[in-house]
Design a protein around this motif. Structure first.
Motif, short mmCIF file in Angstrom:
data_model
loop_
_atom_site.label_atom_id
_atom_site.label_comp_id
_atom_site.label_asym_id
_atom_site.label_seq_id
_atom_site.Cartn_x
_atom_site.Cartn_y
_atom_site.Cartn_z
N LYS A 36 0.56 -1.41 -0.07
CA LYS A 36 -0.15 0.00 0.44
C LYS A 36 0.93 1.82 -0.08
CE LYS A 36 -4.29 -1.83 2.57
NZ LYS A 36 -4.70 -2.10 3.60
N ALA A 37 1.59 1.25 0.23
CA ALA A 37 2.91 2.46 -0.01
C ALA A 37 2.78 3.26 -1.35
CB ALA A 37 4.64 1.69 0.27
N GLU A 38 2.44 2.48 -2.44
CA GLU A 38 2.77 3.87 -3.46
C GLU A 38 1.95 4.73 -2.89
OE1 GLU A 38 5.55 4.19 -5.01
OE2 GLU A 38 6.85 3.25 -3.86
N ASP A 39 0.50 3.88 -2.95
CA ASP A 39 -1.05 4.73 -2.63
C ASP A 39 -0.80 5.29 -1.81
OD1 ASP A 39 -2.01 3.84 -4.99
OD2 ASP A 39 -3.31 2.60 -3.34
N TYR A 40 -0.16 5.28 -0.77
CA TYR A 40 0.23 6.13 0.52
C TYR A 40 1.09 7.22 -0.07
CZ TYR A 40 0.87 7.90 5.22
OH TYR A 40 0.54 9.03 6.16
N ILE A 41 2.01 7.50 -0.21
CA ILE A 41 3.39 8.30 -0.86
C ILE A 41 2.45 9.35 -1.47
CG2 ILE A 41 5.55 8.87 -1.55
CD1 ILE A 41 6.30 6.37 -0.43
N ASP A 42 1.66 8.17 -2.40
CA ASP A 42 0.50 9.76 -3.41
C ASP A 42 -0.17 10.93 -2.60
OD1 ASP A 42 2.47 8.68 -5.77
OD2 ASP A 42 0.90 7.53 -6.30
N TRP A 43 -0.52 10.25 -1.66
CA TRP A 43 -1.49 10.53 -0.77
C TRP A 43 -0.49 11.62 0.41
CZ3 TRP A 43 -1.92 10.52 4.63
CH2 TRP A 43 -3.10 11.71 4.73
N LEU A 44 0.22 11.29 0.54
CA LEU A 44 1.19 11.78 1.50
C LEU A 44 1.54 13.54 0.70
CD1 LEU A 44 2.61 11.80 4.73
CD2 LEU A 44 3.44 11.24 4.04
N ARG A 45 2.52 13.02 -0.53
CA ARG A 45 2.31 15.02 -1.50
C ARG A 45 1.69 15.79 -1.17
NH1 ARG A 45 3.99 10.21 -5.64
NH2 ARG A 45 6.14 9.92 -5.38
N GLY A 46 0.22 14.99 -1.93
CA GLY A 46 -0.49 16.45 -1.35
C GLY A 46 -1.18 16.79 -0.30
N PHE A 47 -1.01 16.06 0.59
CA PHE A 47 -1.50 15.98 2.23
C PHE A 47 -0.74 16.90 2.93
CE2 PHE A 47 -0.80 15.22 6.96
CZ PHE A 47 -2.51 15.47 7.06
N THR A 48 1.25 16.72 2.90
CA THR A 48 2.18 17.75 3.81
C THR A 48 2.09 18.95 2.76
OG1 THR A 48 3.38 16.46 2.21
CG2 THR A 48 3.71 15.79 3.76
N LYS A 49 1.58 18.84 1.55
CA LYS A 49 2.44 20.40 0.92
C LYS A 49 0.79 21.52 1.56
CE LYS A 49 4.42 19.07 -3.42
NZ LYS A 49 4.42 18.68 -4.67
N GLU A 50 -1.04 20.92 1.67
CA GLU A 50 -1.52 21.49 2.24
C GLU A 50 -1.24 21.55 3.39
OE1 GLU A 50 -5.07 23.40 2.32
OE2 GLU A 50 -4.49 22.51 -0.01
N GLN A 51 -0.60 20.39 4.38
CA GLN A 51 -0.63 21.10 5.24
C GLN A 51 0.67 22.56 5.88
OE1 GLN A 51 -2.55 19.13 6.85
NE2 GLN A 51 -1.56 18.65 8.88
#
Length: 130
Positions: A36-51
Motif C-alpha cells: 500500500k506504500a505507493e498509494d500512501y506516498i501519492d496521498w502524502l505528497r498532496g497532504f503535506t503540501k496542504e498542511q
C-alpha cells in the motif's frame, strides 16, 4: 535570438528550506504495508503540501522513504513487509509547533488513522545545532 539557459522556479515547485542553526523540524515517522506504500506516498505528497499552506508557522515539508530501520527491535521484526517513510515539517517557532500540537495534530492523526488503519507512527522534534 538566443534563449536563456537560466531556469526560473515554477510557481508550483515545492518550497525548499535551508537548515540553519535554530531551524525547528517536526518529524513524523510512518510504517505502512509495502503493498500500500505507493498509494500512501501519492496521498502524502498532496497532504503535506496542504498542511504547509493551511497551518500557521509551517514553512516547508519534505517526505523521505527510508531503508528498513535496523536496530529498532520493534520495527526490525517486521521483515520486509513494510515501507518506512519520514516527513519533516520546518516550523517557524516553538510557539507555532505547540499551537499545532494542541489544536490540529489530534485531528490530523485521527484522519490518517481512519483512512490508513495500518500506520505505525512516531513523532519527534529536532532543532538544528549547526
Amino acid at each position: 535570438m538566443t534563449q536563456s539557459t537560466e531556469s526560473t522556479p515554477s510557481a508550483t515547485a515545492p518550497q525548499m528550506h535551508t537548515y540553519t542553526a535554530g531551524t525547528l523540524v517536526y518529524e513524523v515517522n510512518l510504517s505502512v504495508p509495502r503493498e500500500k506504500a505507493e498509494d500512501y506516498i501519492d496521498w502524502l505528497r498532496g497532504f503535506t503540501k496542504e498542511q504547509v499552506k493551511r497551518i500557521p508557522g509551517f514553512l516547508s515539508t519534505m517526505v523521505f522513504r527510508q531503508p528498513k530501520p535496523y536496530g529498532l527491535h520493534w520495527l526490525s521484526e517486521e521483515g520486509n513487509a513494510k515501507t518506512y517513510i519520514t516527513v519533516h515539517y520546518v516550523i517557524e517557532s516553538q510557539a507555532h509547533l505547540e499551537e499545532y500540537l494542541k489544536r490540529d495534530q489530534p485531528a490530523v492523526a485521527a484522519a490518517e488513522q481512519d483512512r490508513f488503519e495500518f500506520l505505525v507512527t512516531s513523532r519527534r522534534t529536532l532543532s538544528v545545532v549547526c
